[in-house]
Design a protein around this motif. Structure first.
Motif, PDB file in Angstrom:
ATOM      1  N   TRP A  26       0.790  -1.232   0.000  1.00  0.00           N
ATOM      2  CA  TRP A  26       0.000   0.000   0.000  1.00  0.00           C
ATOM      3  C   TRP A  26       0.826   1.288   0.000  1.00  0.00           C
ATOM      4  CZ3 TRP A  26      -4.566  -0.849   4.012  1.00  0.00           C
ATOM      5  CH2 TRP A  26      -5.493  -1.727   3.451  1.00  0.00           C
ATOM      6  N   ALA A  99       2.628   9.838   2.060  1.00  0.00           N
ATOM      7  CA  ALA A  99       1.726   8.854   2.659  1.00  0.00           C
ATOM      8  C   ALA A  99       1.639   9.158   4.146  1.00  0.00           C
ATOM      9  CB  ALA A  99       2.245   7.431   2.451  1.00  0.00           C
ATOM     10  N   LEU A 101       0.431   7.243   8.002  1.00  0.00           N
ATOM     11  CA  LEU A 101       0.192   5.982   8.691  1.00  0.00           C
ATOM     12  C   LEU A 101      -0.183   6.300  10.136  1.00  0.00           C
ATOM     13  CD1 LEU A 101       0.574   2.863   8.864  1.00  0.00           C
ATOM     14  CD2 LEU A 101       3.000   3.306   9.322  1.00  0.00           C
ATOM     15  N   PRO A 130      -1.848   7.748  -0.003  1.00  0.00           N
ATOM     16  CA  PRO A 130      -2.711   7.038   0.951  1.00  0.00           C
ATOM     17  C   PRO A 130      -2.613   7.515   2.406  1.00  0.00           C
ATOM     18  CG  PRO A 130      -0.727   5.752   0.567  1.00  0.00           C
ATOM     19  CD  PRO A 130      -0.595   7.008  -0.257  1.00  0.00           C
ATOM     20  N   ILE A 132      -3.261   5.512   5.788  1.00  0.00           N
ATOM     21  CA  ILE A 132      -3.403   4.111   6.186  1.00  0.00           C
ATOM     22  C   ILE A 132      -3.621   4.035   7.695  1.00  0.00           C
ATOM     23  CG2 ILE A 132      -2.242   1.871   6.278  1.00  0.00           C
ATOM     24  CD1 ILE A 132      -0.645   2.783   3.760  1.00  0.00           C
ATOM     25  N   ARG A 195      -7.175   1.713   3.948  1.00  0.00           N
ATOM     26  CA  ARG A 195      -6.385   2.570   3.068  1.00  0.00           C
ATOM     27  C   ARG A 195      -7.329   3.546   2.380  1.00  0.00           C
ATOM     28  NH1 ARG A 195      -4.612   2.247  -2.573  1.00  0.00           N
ATOM     29  NH2 ARG A 195      -2.458   2.926  -2.807  1.00  0.00           N
TER      30      ARG A 195
END
Ligand code: SAM
Length: 199
Positions: A26, A99, A101, A130, A132, A195
């Motif tokens: 991902w 990204a 997280l 993304p 996540i 995601r």
């Protein structure tokens, strides 16, 4: 090594490999990954070692944890010094990233932290990048396992503003900030990875 500063979270040691397997799919091939709520910093150290083409920017609002995160990162070339970042705050000390997280945070914080996380992600991620999330979620208005119901009751007894979130509420929140419907992965111990990608 300044090993004395490194704190350990048993759950992080248990879940880091299954999470990494999904991150390999991902996360983008390269770029900067902002981790919100890094906790001890064990996850960032593990993921950065396995994904050397990425740079990790760990963060946490708890100043007591920043030294632990930096100690775990000491030998890593691709982990930036930890930032003090409260997802609910209006201002974050970091700009655009490739990204984001966030592991096991939104149920152990008031809903305003989830709102801030999604708002901050929308401001920092470009189309295709993304956000996540990992953690336990209720689905269709119900817990997915008795252990999650017990965990939820425990969280709410510790702080009434905490609690296992409804997947649909998180998806609606993300949608309100321009993210599409989440891709889902069922994870060990009745957790989910989500995601979200900006439309
Ligand atoms: C259960 S720990 C998870 C830590 C780490 N992600 C892990 O899985 O080991 C929850 C973390 O959320 C952080 N946290 C709580 N409220 C937050 C907020 N408003 N913004 C960002 N992080 C927050 C805490 O400081 C703590 O490090």
């Amino acid at each position: 090594m300044s090993g004395d500063a490194r704190r350990h979270a048993p759950a992080a040691a248990r879940n880091r490999e299954p999470i990494l397997a999904v991150l390999r799919e991902w996360l983008p091939a390269e770029g900067m990954v902002l981790e919100v709520a890094s906790g001890t910093g064990e996850h960032a150290a593990h993921f950065a070692a396995a994904l050397p083409q990425l740079v990790f920017q760990p963060s946490d609002p708890d100043p007591a944890l920043l030294a632990s995160i930096d100690a775990w990162a000491e030998d890593a070339a691709n982990i930036r010094p930890a930032l003090r970042l409260d997802a609910a705050a209006a201002e974050w000390p970091v700009g655009a990233v490739d990204a984001m997280l966030c592991i096991n945070m939104i149920h152990i914080a008031p809903w305003s932290a989830a709102e801030g996380l999604v708002r901050g992600a929308a401001a920092r991620l470009s189309a295709g990048a993304p956000l996540i999330l990992y953690g336990p979620y209720r689905r269709g208005g119900a817990h997915t396992a008795p252990s999650n119901a017990e965990f939820d009751a425990n969280l709410r007894s510790r702080n009434p503003a905490w609690g296992v979130r409804d997947l649909e509420a998180v998806a609606e929140l993300a949608g309100s900030e321009g993210f599409g419907a989440p891709e889902l992965r069922e994870m060990p111990a009745n957790n989910l990875m989500l995601r979200f990608v900006r439309a």
